[in-house]
Design an enzyme around this catalytic site. Structure first.
Site, PDB file in Angstrom:
ATOM      1  N   THR A  88       0.725  -1.132  -0.313  1.00 47.20           N
ATOM      2  CA  THR A  88      -0.216  -0.261  -0.288  1.00 47.20           C
ATOM      3  C   THR A  88       0.882   0.731   0.086  1.00 47.20           C
ATOM      4  O   THR A  88       1.749   1.192   0.312  1.00 47.20           O
ATOM      5  CB  THR A  88      -1.040   0.500   1.260  1.00 47.20           C
TER       6      THR A  88
ATOM      7  N   LYS B 189      -7.985   3.665   1.464  1.00 46.32           N
ATOM      8  CA  LYS B 189      -7.584   3.345   2.392  1.00 46.32           C
ATOM      9  C   LYS B 189      -7.407   4.932   3.160  1.00 46.32           C
ATOM     10  O   LYS B 189      -6.348   5.147   4.113  1.00 46.32           O
ATOM     11  CB  LYS B 189      -5.684   2.847   2.141  1.00 46.32           C
TER      12      LYS B 189
ATOM     13  N   GLY C  65      -6.067   7.869   7.285  1.00 46.42           N
ATOM     14  CA  GLY C  65      -5.529   6.655   6.391  1.00 46.42           C
ATOM     15  C   GLY C  65      -4.422   5.583   6.856  1.00 46.42           C
ATOM     16  O   GLY C  65      -3.791   5.305   7.735  1.00 46.42           O
TER      17      GLY C  65
ATOM     18  N   SER D  28       4.782   0.576   1.131  1.00 46.02           N
ATOM     19  CA  SER D  28       5.853   0.072  -0.004  1.00 46.02           C
ATOM     20  C   SER D  28       6.429   1.202  -0.541  1.00 46.02           C
ATOM     21  O   SER D  28       6.772   1.107  -1.636  1.00 46.02           O
ATOM     22  CB  SER D  28       5.368  -1.305  -1.048  1.00 46.02           C
TER      23      SER D  28
END
Length: 257
Positions: free
Chosen positions: A60, A92, A103, A186
């Protein structure tokens, strides 16, 4: 020392199963047979490291950009399991009340549990028309680290209101960025670097910077797609809330006199 075939069998068992129960069974077997496995401590350490790191962050990207009086939070929609994309349109980023946005990067169920806890903390530590986000975030981080149930949750959170942006982790960290930009997940490093590079451009507002930086991150990170969800706190609404809070404080002062 045990013979070679026994260790080859044990290694094959670990490779195929790879679970804590299998590892514990191998340890018990070694103790029962009074043998020494030279590589077992290394396997144990590697397994524990692999399974205690934040695995949810592998799939994500969430970015929060603060410029002027505007705050924008943007996240991608991809859910990845191994080499497979499970879903491309997950939200998200969400709004917590009227003046707080948040988030997450991590397991979805764990993140929503933490969001619910944060909403409860905001209700507990709030004044009329204005939430005390920093205090609520600190209280959540304390509970997240000490509570036996919460500390099992695997996620990282970003929350923001018109005054402050914060990163909350399960290690008890509540971090405020020095430049108003936060990137997690990531692709968080790519998005963060891109947003900081664009932050000083006078003709780009917070939302334009956030969209451009997330596009760069999605182009670089295979776990991030271009299906963005955006939440924002506008400057006008922030001023209205401030004026309302100021009027409420003045009324309380007059009433006290």
């Amino acid at each position: 020392m045990a013979s070679g075939p026994l260790w080859r069998t044990a290694a094959l068992l670990l490779t195929r199963c790879g679970t804590q129960r299998t590892l514990q069974g191998l340890e018990d077997m070694c103790k029962g047979l009074q043998i020494v496995c030279p590589f077992l401590p290394t396997i144990n350490s590697s397994w524990r490291h692999m399974h205690t790191t934040n695995r949810g962050m592998l799939g994500t990207t969430v970015l929060c950009v603060r410029k002027g009086a505007n705050v924008v939070m943007i996240g991608d929609g991809q859910v990845t399991q191994g080499a497979e994309i499970i879903k491309p349109n997950v939200r998200k980023v969400r709004r917590l009340g009227a003046n707080v946005i948040g988030g997450f990067a991590g397991a979805t169920a764990d993140s929503f549990t933490l969001f619910e806890r944060l909403e409860t903390k905001l209700e507990e530590h709030s004044e009329p028309f204005w939430s005390q986000l920093t205090r609520a975030a600190v209280e959540l981080a304390k509970a997240w680290r000490s509570d036996k149930f919460l500390r099992r949750l695997d996620a990282v959170m970003v929350v923001a209101d018109a005054e402050v942006s914060l990163t909350i982790t399960g290690n008890g960290d509540v971090l405020e960025p020095y430049d108003g930009v936060i990137g997690i997940g990531s692709g968080g490093s790519y998005a963060l670097a891109a947003a900081r590079a664009l932050l000083d451009l006078p003709d780009m507002d917070a939302e334009t910077i956030a969209r451009k930086a997330m596009k760069i991150a999605a182009d670089c990170c295979i776990y991030t797609n271009h299906n963005f969800t955006i939440e924002r706190i506008e400057a006008a609404s922030s001023e209205v809330v401030r004026e309302a809070a100021s009027m409420s404080a003045s009324d309380s002062f007059v009433a006290a006199i």
